[in-house]
Design a protein around this motif. Structure first.
Motif, PDB file in Angstrom:
ATOM      1  N   CYS A  19      21.206  30.852   8.159  1.00 57.81           N
ATOM      2  CA  CYS A  19      21.634  30.938   9.554  1.00 57.81           C
ATOM      3  C   CYS A  19      22.359  29.675   9.981  1.00 57.81           C
ATOM      4  O   CYS A  19      21.832  28.570   9.859  1.00 57.81           O
ATOM      5  CB  CYS A  19      20.452  31.197  10.478  1.00 57.81           C
ATOM      6  N   CYS A  21      23.560  29.516  13.180  1.00 56.82           N
ATOM      7  CA  CYS A  21      23.638  29.592  14.651  1.00 56.82           C
ATOM      8  C   CYS A  21      23.513  28.171  15.211  1.00 56.82           C
ATOM      9  O   CYS A  21      23.146  27.238  14.495  1.00 56.82           O
ATOM     10  CB  CYS A  21      22.549  30.512  15.211  1.00 56.82           C
ATOM     11  N   CYS A  24      19.970  26.570  14.503  1.00 53.71           N
ATOM     12  CA  CYS A  24      19.671  26.210  13.104  1.00 53.71           C
ATOM     13  C   CYS A  24      20.564  25.061  12.645  1.00 53.71           C
ATOM     14  O   CYS A  24      20.101  24.111  12.011  1.00 53.71           O
ATOM     15  CB  CYS A  24      19.825  27.426  12.190  1.00 53.71           C
ATOM     16  N   ASN A 271      14.249  31.995  15.267  1.00 56.55           N
ATOM     17  CA  ASN A 271      15.222  30.895  15.232  1.00 56.55           C
ATOM     18  C   ASN A 271      16.370  31.055  16.240  1.00 56.55           C
ATOM     19  O   ASN A 271      17.093  30.108  16.496  1.00 56.55           O
ATOM     20  CB  ASN A 271      15.754  30.699  13.809  1.00 56.55           C
TER      21      ASN A 271
HETATM   22 ZN    ZN Z   1      19.660  30.352  13.493  1.00 54.61          ZN
END
Ligand code: ZN
Ligand code: MLT
Ligand code: MN
Length: 302
Positions: A19, A21, A24, A271
């Motif tokens: 991930c 994003c 993260c 997350n």
């Molecule tokens: Zn993430």
């Protein structure tokens, strides 16, 4: 009663391996003030000597290694973990059973629908027969008290909660009572914990249980229903995954606001959830509502 939070994250943990994003990446690159989180699990004990592992996450090896109370006490081999209880058959709650295969025969407490998933969709129980072996102690999801021999000072109850069987389950789209349970644990002095890392909704019976508890460790997966899609992380929404989001009308914050006795703590935090940012507005909103976030290594004495 002693409670150790072994893992406070949802499936995938934080950061999740694939991930990128904002959260993260922010954590990885040191741009976000936040704690890493391994996958959802707690341990309970009445005497600090023998422990009940509640859910066995894929991170269980690391979790045990950083929790001295769970280290072996005697040579050549030993574990203070006397039994494992599962609240559902989700991958993030059961895969760690494979990592416990080197130990003594597993005493596994779970409902029949959960055991059925672990015999069919994900046949861990059959596989483990070739290693440590498993004794399944069936648990009913009707709130009746039961005991776990390993932790004789605790009385346990499992309550069916709204939720989903795992994606691999033959009955993913045909919910059975007992696919997901909340665990209520009470010690001899009457101290009571309510643990529900997956809570798709809160019925009036559940509110009654939560009102009477000293501490709640409840579903902190998502802030909003469509958070995964909003962040470009797939199309699953909270409702279809069996999780009640925190914000908005009827959300977890509102549902918890009427409860005055228990300490309120969110666990199983995904997350994508903006509450992971220590400096974020969502985190302030939680603090104002008197709601804490569980963290890996958190110790709760009740
Ligand atoms: Zn993430
Ligand atoms: C869930 O609770 O819905 C899970 O974290 C999903 C997963 O493990 O993939
Ligand atoms: Mn999960």
């Amino acid at each position: 009663m002693q409670v150790r939070v072994l893992g406070s994250g949802a499936g995938g943990g934080f950061p999740q391996w694939n991930c990128a994003c904002a959260s993260c990446e922010g954590l990885r690159r040191g741009r976000l003030s936040a704690q890493p989180r391994s996958q959802s699990s707690i341990a309970l004990s009445d005497d600090g000597e023998r422990w009940l592992l509640v859910n066995a996450s894929p991170d269980v090896r690391e979790q045990i290694n950083r929790t001295p109370a769970l280290w072996p006490r005697r040579a050549p081999r030993h574990t203070p973990i006397g039994a494992v209880l599962l609240v559902d058959a989700q991958i993030d709650h059961v895969t760690g059973l494979l990592s416990l295969r080197e130990g003594p025969r597993l005493h596994l407490y779970c409902t029949e629908p959960v055991a059925a998933d672990l015999r069919q969709g994900f046949p861990l129980l059959k596989m483990l027969e070739h290693y440590c072996g498993v004794t399944h102690h069936p648990v009913t999801a009707d709130g009746n008290p039961f005991a776990v021999a390993a932790v004789p000072g605790l009385t346990l109850r499992a309550l069916a909660v709204p939720g989903k069987a795992p994606p691999y389950s033959p009955h993913r789209h045909d919910p059975h009572p007992g696919d997901n349970v909340a665990l209520v644990a009470e010690d001899r002095r009457g101290a009571r914990l309510f643990y529900a890392p997956g809570l798709g909704g809160i019925t009036s019976a559940l509110i009654q249980e939560m009102t009477a508890a000293d501490c709640l460790l409840v579903d902190g997966t998502f802030w909003t229903n469509d958070e995964m899609a909003q962040r470009g992380c797939g199309n699953n929404d909270a409702a279809s995954m069996g999780h009640l989001p925190q914000s908005g009308p009827g959300g977890m914050i509102e549902r918890l606001s009427g409860l005055h006795k228990p300490r309120k703590i969110l666990i199983h935090i995904n997350n994508t959830n903006p509450i992971l940012d220590d400096d974020g507005a969502e985190r302030r909103q939680l603090a104002e509502a008197g709601i804490e976030l569980a963290y890996d290594g958190m110790e709760i004495a009740l």
